[in-house]
Design an enzyme around this catalytic site. Structure first.
Site, PDB file in Angstrom:
ATOM      1  N   LYS A  11      28.407  -9.971  -5.838  1.00 60.06           N
ATOM      2  CA  LYS A  11      29.583  -9.904  -6.503  1.00 60.06           C
ATOM      3  C   LYS A  11      30.643 -10.650  -5.919  1.00 60.06           C
ATOM      4  O   LYS A  11      30.995 -11.160  -4.884  1.00 60.06           O
ATOM      5  CB  LYS A  11      30.153  -8.298  -6.835  1.00 60.06           C
ATOM      6  CG  LYS A  11      29.037  -7.690  -7.504  1.00 60.06           C
ATOM      7  CD  LYS A  11      29.635  -6.336  -7.497  1.00 60.06           C
ATOM      8  CE  LYS A  11      28.605  -5.217  -8.140  1.00 60.06           C
ATOM      9  NZ  LYS A  11      29.069  -3.827  -8.434  1.00 60.06           N
ATOM     10  N   HIS A 117      25.201  -5.606  -6.664  1.00 64.07           N
ATOM     11  CA  HIS A 117      24.429  -4.692  -7.731  1.00 64.07           C
ATOM     12  C   HIS A 117      22.970  -4.876  -7.609  1.00 64.07           C
ATOM     13  O   HIS A 117      22.283  -5.948  -7.242  1.00 64.07           O
ATOM     14  CB  HIS A 117      24.848  -5.388  -9.230  1.00 64.07           C
ATOM     15  CG  HIS A 117      23.991  -4.917 -10.082  1.00 64.07           C
ATOM     16  ND1 HIS A 117      24.273  -3.520 -10.696  1.00 64.07           N
ATOM     17  CD2 HIS A 117      22.585  -5.319 -10.599  1.00 64.07           C
ATOM     18  CE1 HIS A 117      23.208  -3.320 -11.847  1.00 64.07           C
ATOM     19  NE2 HIS A 117      22.324  -4.341 -11.621  1.00 64.07           N
TER      20      HIS A 117
END
EC number: 2.7.4.6
Length: 140
Positions: A11, A117
């Site tokens: 991210k 993620h």
């Protein structure tokens, strides 16, 4: 255990701190292979589609804004039990509760800016991979 694939996103909070290499090292140390990887800037539409499951949640707008705030690195990881193995390597969503040696313990700033993620099931992994990669981009 079967060889499987999972999807990963590094991210914006991690890419802005140039942590892709450090995170990749933890992934590979866990015995997972990176069989596809690209650095992209996610569009609002991509982020809204990707996180559609959270659309009714109060944090949805902030999550989408965060995911489009900077570059991300999308990846396909492969290995025995890759989905659960990667979830173990990531650590708990809340970095203060993550185990030592996990990505989130080492690199996440907060629950919201948690660096990575990973897919939670084979079905979601297949959908998530298809959102960002064509078949010929995955080279095992």
């Amino acid at each position: 255990m079967a060889i499987e694939r999972t999807f990963s996103i590094i991210k914006p909070d991690a890419t802005e701190r140039n942590l892709t290499g450090a995170i990749n090292a933890l992934i590979e140390k866990a015995g997972l292979r990176i069989v596809a990887q690209k650095r992209i800037r996610m569009t609002r539409d991509q982020a809204e589609t990707f996180y559609a499951v959270h659309k009714a949640r109060p944090f949805f707008g902030e999550l989408v804004d965060f995911m489009i705030s900077g570059p991300v690195v999308v990846q396909v990881l492969e290995g025995e039990g890759a989905i659960l193995k990667y979830r173990d390597v990531m650590g708990a969503t809340d970095p203060s509760k993550a185990a030592e040696g996990t990505i989130r313990k080492a690199h996440a700033k907060s629950i919201g800016e948690n660096s990575v993620h990973g897919s939670d099931a084979p079905e979601t992994a297949a959908i998530e991979i298809a959102q960002f990669f064509a078949g010929n981009e995955i080279v095992g």
